[in-house]
Design a protein around this motif. Structure first.
Motif, PDB file in Angstrom:
ATOM      1  N   ALA A 120      45.362  45.095  41.195  1.00  0.00           N
ATOM      2  CA  ALA A 120      45.098  45.315  39.773  1.00  0.00           C
ATOM      3  C   ALA A 120      45.224  44.035  38.967  1.00  0.00           C
ATOM      4  O   ALA A 120      44.430  43.800  38.037  1.00  0.00           O
ATOM      5  N   GLU A 121      46.185  43.199  39.275  1.00  0.00           N
ATOM      6  CA  GLU A 121      46.372  41.959  38.511  1.00  0.00           C
ATOM      7  C   GLU A 121      45.193  41.007  38.724  1.00  0.00           C
ATOM      8  O   GLU A 121      44.744  40.340  37.789  1.00  0.00           O
ATOM      9  N   MET A 122      44.732  40.936  39.966  1.00  0.00           N
ATOM     10  CA  MET A 122      43.553  40.099  40.247  1.00  0.00           C
ATOM     11  C   MET A 122      42.336  40.617  39.496  1.00  0.00           C
ATOM     12  O   MET A 122      41.535  39.837  38.980  1.00  0.00           O
ATOM     13  N   VAL A 123      42.204  41.939  39.434  1.00  0.00           N
ATOM     14  CA  VAL A 123      41.075  42.552  38.725  1.00  0.00           C
ATOM     15  C   VAL A 123      41.120  42.180  37.239  1.00  0.00           C
ATOM     16  O   VAL A 123      40.111  41.780  36.645  1.00  0.00           O
ATOM     17  N   LYS A 124      42.304  42.299  36.637  1.00  0.00           N
ATOM     18  CA  LYS A 124      42.441  42.003  35.206  1.00  0.00           C
ATOM     19  C   LYS A 124      42.107  40.545  34.905  1.00  0.00           C
ATOM     20  O   LYS A 124      41.427  40.239  33.926  1.00  0.00           O
ATOM     21  N   GLU A 125      42.573  39.637  35.752  1.00  0.00           N
ATOM     22  CA  GLU A 125      42.302  38.218  35.539  1.00  0.00           C
ATOM     23  C   GLU A 125      40.812  37.907  35.710  1.00  0.00           C
ATOM     24  O   GLU A 125      40.227  37.128  34.950  1.00  0.00           O
ATOM     25  N   ALA A 126      40.187  38.521  36.715  1.00  0.00           N
ATOM     26  CA  ALA A 126      38.755  38.300  36.960  1.00  0.00           C
ATOM     27  C   ALA A 126      37.908  38.844  35.814  1.00  0.00           C
ATOM     28  O   ALA A 126      36.926  38.224  35.398  1.00  0.00           O
ATOM     29  N   VAL A 127      38.287  40.018  35.293  1.00  0.00           N
ATOM     30  CA  VAL A 127      37.557  40.606  34.164  1.00  0.00           C
ATOM     31  C   VAL A 127      37.692  39.709  32.936  1.00  0.00           C
ATOM     32  O   VAL A 127      36.732  39.522  32.174  1.00  0.00           O
ATOM     33  N   LYS A 128      38.862  39.142  32.731  1.00  0.00           N
ATOM     34  CA  LYS A 128      39.085  38.221  31.606  1.00  0.00           C
ATOM     35  C   LYS A 128      38.123  37.030  31.700  1.00  0.00           C
ATOM     36  O   LYS A 128      37.472  36.650  30.709  1.00  0.00           O
ATOM     37  N   GLU A 129      37.993  36.447  32.902  1.00  0.00           N
ATOM     38  CA  GLU A 129      37.089  35.309  33.094  1.00  0.00           C
ATOM     39  C   GLU A 129      35.633  35.727  32.893  1.00  0.00           C
ATOM     40  O   GLU A 129      34.837  34.965  32.331  1.00  0.00           O
ATOM     41  N   LEU A 130      35.288  36.937  33.323  1.00  0.00           N
ATOM     42  CA  LEU A 130      33.924  37.426  33.145  1.00  0.00           C
ATOM     43  C   LEU A 130      33.594  37.577  31.665  1.00  0.00           C
ATOM     44  O   LEU A 130      32.521  37.161  31.213  1.00  0.00           O
TER      45      LEU A 130
END
Length: 365
Positions: free
Chosen positions: A321-331
């Motif tokens: 979940a943390e990786m997902v949140k960080e990746a979505v932020k960059e997107l």
């Protein structure tokens, strides 16, 4: 962002693939009463169903005690003959379903190949069919044609199996049943012609057109031909108009493909954050195909949203979940969206932005 890359050359591509209609037979049953033709159809369906079971058993080496329960389709409808009279016609495939389905599968593979490697310049509906005008980038043409040759090999093998079935007792039984309707079945044979791809060379490079026009203008000046000069001016306007239409169609197609992958990523993120199973592999494959297609046509594009989207899909597949949140932020940032800290909301905004007409992820010279 890649610089100095412009879409230069490729092929306008049309394709002719044999359809299941090539394996269909049309029988005039106008001479039968309603009760007679219904009885004839039921008998035909039973015969086809039994043949399906027998052919499947022979192909797989597994004997089945009973024929499959599903009835084969026999369509009966009224049509006009060459004289304009209404006649009642029964249409069906006199071949085992396994052979018909192999042809369907081949058609799907051809159009999947084109959709993966071509951009769509135009789409129009002709009756119940959709007809597309494809642009095949020059760098992908050898690979596409090699695959078409492989599929033609599969089609040749299918044609041989169809011809073999036409020599069987099962086929003779069907033709005998056709004759009971008063039709002459003699001479019926399927024609499975090879898959044909008709590539027409096309350049959309501005340099190509400008070089041609400048040369023609020079000739017109030397020859002092005012009529020719006026014609060249009209030609230049028309070339530019049509070129812009084509480039806009290519841009629209690429934009739509990116938006489609983005929508898949949105669903994958939602599943991952809710503890479900995120299916990002299909979207990642689609994104890879899109990136390859863009590089092949040679357009300038902002690579950041593509890289960020790839990271989102990878994170969603990992279930972290943390990786997902960080990746979505960059997107979100790559698309010019101020992250809110709520990954679900941000991925929805990103998906909505990708569908918007104002978002220019791609530029074509």
């Amino acid at each position: 962002m890649a610089r100095g890359r412009v879409l230069t050359q490729g092929f306008l591509t049309d394709v002719d693939v044999p359809s299941e209609e090539r394996l269909a037979i049309h029988v005039d049953v106008s001479g039968m009463s309603d009760a007679e033709h219904m009885e004839w159809v039921r008998g035909l369906q039973d015969l086809l169903r039994t043949i399906d079971a027998s052919y499947k058993a022979a192909a797989t080496g597994k004997n089945e005690e009973k024929p499959p329960l599903r009835r084969r389709s026999v369509r009966v409808r009224y049509v006009k003959d060459e004289a304009g009279r209404q006649v009642k016609v029964a249409t069906f495939h006199p071949y085992p379903s396994m052979l018909v389905n192999r042809l369907k599968g081949l058609r799907h593979k051809v159009y999947d190949l084109l959709n993966q490697n071509c951009l769509i310049l135009q789409e129009e509906r002709v009756g119940r069919m959709k007809r597309k005008l494809y642009f095949l980038p020059a760098s992908l043409a050898p690979e596409v044609m090699a695959r078409i040759e492989e599929l033609n090999g599969d089609l040749k093998a299918l044609a041989e199996d169809v011809a073999e079935f036409e020599e069987s007792g099962h086929f003779a039984d069907i033709m005998e049943h056709v004759a009971r309707a008063g039709a002459d079945p003699n001479g019926f044979s399927a024609s499975l012609t090879p898959i044909r791809v008709s590539p027409v060379p096309l350049s959309l490079s501005r340099d190509f057109f400008m070089q041609y026009l400048e040369e023609e203008k020079r000739k017109a000046l030397v020859e002092i031909d005012e009529k020719r000069r006026a014609g060249l001016e009209a030609l230049e306007r028309e070339i530019q108009r049509r070129r812009e239409e084509m480039l806009e169609a290519l841009k629209r197609d690429l934009q739509g493909r990116f938006a489609s992958v983005m929508a898949m990523a949105e669903e994958a993120v939602k599943a991952a954050l809710k503890g479900g199973r995120a299916r990002g592999q299909a979207a990642a494959k689609r994104l890879g195909e899109l990136s390859r297609l863009i590089r092949s046509v040679g357009v300038e594009f902002d690579s950041k949203p593509f890289e960020a989207l790839g990271s989102v899909l990878s994170a969603a597949s990992s279930g972290n979940a943390e990786m997902v949140k960080e990746a979505v932020k960059e997107l979100a940032e790559s698309l010019g969206i101020q992250p809110s800290g709520d990954a679900l909301r941000d991925v929805e905004l990103a998906s909505r932005a990708a569908r918007g007409k104002s978002l220019l992820l791609l530029t074509i010279d």
